[in-house]
Design an enzyme around this catalytic site. Structure first.
Site, PDB file in Angstrom:
ATOM      1  N   GLU A 152       4.227 -50.214  30.944  1.00  0.00           N
ATOM      2  CA  GLU A 152       3.612 -48.894  30.761  1.00  0.00           C
ATOM      3  C   GLU A 152       4.353 -48.089  29.691  1.00  0.00           C
ATOM      4  O   GLU A 152       4.615 -46.888  29.858  1.00  0.00           O
ATOM      5  CB  GLU A 152       3.573 -48.130  32.084  1.00  0.00           C
ATOM      6  CG  GLU A 152       2.654 -48.763  33.114  1.00  0.00           C
ATOM      7  CD  GLU A 152       2.536 -47.945  34.385  1.00  0.00           C
ATOM      8  OE1 GLU A 152       1.424 -47.825  34.896  1.00  0.00           O
ATOM      9  OE2 GLU A 152       3.567 -47.429  34.862  1.00  0.00           O
ATOM     10  N   GLU A 228      -2.527 -53.279  37.298  1.00  0.00           N
ATOM     11  CA  GLU A 228      -2.145 -52.603  38.532  1.00  0.00           C
ATOM     12  C   GLU A 228      -3.361 -51.885  39.093  1.00  0.00           C
ATOM     13  O   GLU A 228      -3.741 -50.816  38.614  1.00  0.00           O
ATOM     14  CB  GLU A 228      -1.006 -51.595  38.289  1.00  0.00           C
ATOM     15  CG  GLU A 228       0.327 -52.221  37.964  1.00  0.00           C
ATOM     16  CD  GLU A 228       1.451 -51.196  37.887  1.00  0.00           C
ATOM     17  OE1 GLU A 228       1.244 -50.056  38.362  1.00  0.00           O
ATOM     18  OE2 GLU A 228       2.521 -51.538  37.355  1.00  0.00           O
TER      19      GLU A 228
END
Length: 592
Positions: A152, A228
């Site tokens: 991320e 995710e």
């Protein structure tokens, strides 16, 4: 040997399209004896792959001090035995509601950038870590079919050279399977976190079609994947327990799959942040500049497989959805691990003050004009005792701590004067001089996400008496892991310290249930998974047979600690409780 690659529209296994139905399971949050059971639960839910992060700070607590890095290799072997492929996300930053996002407290330089002071330790770490990954890649007969570059990164920075260096490092160290990045489905996150020639994926909880439309604006080709899919969420101390409706989550999962995408359930099984490794967040919206929100020890995450490894309603709803995409009938869930045969009370037998424990297990004492941070004392998880003298004679003035992170229990001339936090950092009662002030400062978990990740712990500003700084601060740290190696204390009167030093006598239990290290025993018949309940205790850590169960805190919402069955043994078990404030000694600790 098989070949896995990224096609124009699909993942391809030996040339045939394949969909990854993956679930996150962190090997470091599950007792190794339970790995096989938890992986079998993933298979029974309908998954064909497992994903795990790798916490750098767990495996290299000091520069060059590599500890059980082979655990990752053993976990990947267990995944293969369970019939699962594997995705490895080595970081170096992982977030994961883990202390400091997995970055060691000692790493120098501008972190998560191409600063060579940061990249050099990363290179040394990856060279050791990848020995566990490279031989276990799919094209070498292992389960690993994909490796992530950073994590991320678009939520943090935009240093494309840094990402390129990491990808090059992975390739140079022998990673041949496809590389991948994962980011939020936002334009700035995808531009900052993705790399040309590397598959980009997105993370979200709902609105799969909207998320994938954003991804397609940045990547016109390649398989779609949600790296995710947040099917639950984590909890903070002092907050509410978070749940996500099982039917609603299953509908959101179905939408992901109807888009033709692959998916990784985050979390499939959350586990537990043993050892005080739970991280923290900061509130305050997008900039995360608000109050500290420390994460609880349980990482149950309201996942389909709960902290004990049991299937939840969400498990069965997900299984119904995933069964439609499986290659054949799904296996039945394995039987749960054994549970404790009967409740058992912990009998407390002795106590030692925090000062006595610090004298034996603490680091060296320092003296400096200003308070040193935890990092300067080489304390990652634990407490630091700061001592300072208020000169006199002088009249009472307010005592204030500037830059307190995170919580301090204060004593003036040996008497408790109050508890301070970073939002309430002034003692209620003024202090007159001459006086001796002790501040026991505890880290509640380093920030694992947002711009304030990596901020120091301890007293990071100074100590003020009225407007005057107090200098000549003495400081000494107690690392939590200094207590992890304690041997059995069944018949000992003193703690055996490292290098054979002794000197902490366990005396009678204090009448006031004050702070200190309590020792005791619990006798169990039918050892198995249990919960440790601590009614009347305030905040601290518990070890059973030398295994650190993690932090307890009366602030809730977590009210007990998970005890893995393999930690217990038939008969007598040793228990240590490190309490930082006060304990009600009437109620007993209860294992059930």
């Amino acid at each position: 040997m098989s070949e896995f690659r990224v096609g124009d529209a699909d993942f391809l296994l030996d040339g045939r399209p394949v969909r990854l139905l993956s679930g996150a399971l962190h090997y470091f949050r599950v007792h190794e004896a339970h790995w096989g059971h938890r992986l079998a639960m993933l298979r029974a839910m309908g998954l064909n792959c497992v994903e795990t992060y790798v916490p750098w700070n767990l495996h290299e607590p000091h520069p060059g001090d590599f500890r059980d890095v082979a655990a990752l290799g053993r976990f990947l072997d267990a995944a293969r035995e369970a019939g699962l492929w594997a995705i490895v996300r080595p970081g170096p930053y992982i977030c994961a509601e883990w202390e400091n996002g997995g970055l060691p407290h000692w790493v120098p330089g501008h972190r998560r950038t191409s600063d060579e002071r940061f990249l050099r330790p990363v290179e040394l770490w990856f060279r050791r870590l990848l020995r566990e990954v490279v031989p276990r890649q799919l094209d070498r007969g292992g389960p690993v079919l994909m490796v992530q570059v950073e994590n991320e990164y678009g939520s943090y920075g935009s240093d494309a050279r840094y990402l390129d260096r990491l990808a090059g490092l992975l390739r140079s160290e022998g990673v041949t399977v496809p590389l991948v990045t994962s980011d939020g489905p936002e334009d700035h996150m995808l531009t900052g976190g993705s790399l040309p020639g590397v598959l980009a994926t997105v993370n979200f909880a709902s609105d799969a079609r909207g998320a994938f439309e954003t991804l397609r604006r940045h990547r016109g080709a390649g398989p779609l994947m949600c790296m995710e899919f947040w099917c639950g969420w984590f909890d903070h101390w002092g907050g509410a327990h978070t749940v996500r409706d099982a039917e609603e989550a299953a509908a959101a999962l179905r939408e992901v799959l109807e888009c033709g995408a692959s998916v990784n359930l985050y979390m499939a099984h959350g586990g537990t942040s043993f050892g005080g490794w739970a991280g923290a967040n900061r509130g305050g919206g997008e900039l995360h500049e608000g109050a500290l929100e420390p994460d609880v020890t349980s990482y149950d995450y309201d996942a389909p497989v709960d902290e004990f490894g049991h299937p939840t309603e969400k498990f069965w709803r997900f299984r119904e959805v995933l069964a439609e995409y499986a290659d054949g009938p799904l296996p039945e869930p394995p039987p749960p691990p054994p549970a404790l045969g009967a409740p058992a009370e912990v009998a407390l037998t002795g106590w030692a003050s925090l000062g006595a424990v610090l004298d034996v297990f603490g680091g060296p004492e320092t003296s400096a004009p200003v308070p040193p941070a935890f990092e300067e004392l080489d304390v990652d998880r634990g407490v630091v005792r700061y001592e300072v003298t208020v000169p006199g004679p002088r009249q009472p003035y307010p005592l204030t701590v500037r830059g307190l992170r995170d919580l301090a229990v204060v004593y003036v001339d040996g008497r408790r004067a109050g508890t301070l936090t970073e939002d309430d950092a002034r003692l209620k009662e003024p202090v007159a001089g001459h006086a001796r002030v002790e501040l026991w400062v505890e880290s509640l978990g380093r920030v694992n996400y947002g711009p304030r990740a990596g901020e120091p712990k301890g007293i990071t500003g100074g100590l003020l008496h009225e407007r005057q700084y107090l200098h000549g601060v003495r400081a000494r740290g107690l690392r939590l892991d200094s207590l992890d190696s304690l041997d059995s204390l069944d018949s000992l009167d003193t703690l055996d310290a490292p290098d054979g030093v002794t000197g902490v006598a366990f005396g009678a239990l204090p009448g006031d249930g004050g702070p200190g290290l309590y020792r005791g025993t619990v006798t169990v018949a039918g050892a198995g998974d249990a919960r440790l309940e601590l009614p009347g205790w305030t905040r601290g850590f518990v070890w059973i047979n030398g295994f650190n169960l993690g932090r307890y805190w009366s602030a809730g919402p977590q009210e007990s600690l998970y005890v893995p069955g393999p930690v217990l043994r038939e008969g007598v078990n040793d228990v240590w409780v490190l309490e930082f404030e006060e304990a009600a000694l009437g109620p007993r600790l209860q294992v059930r």
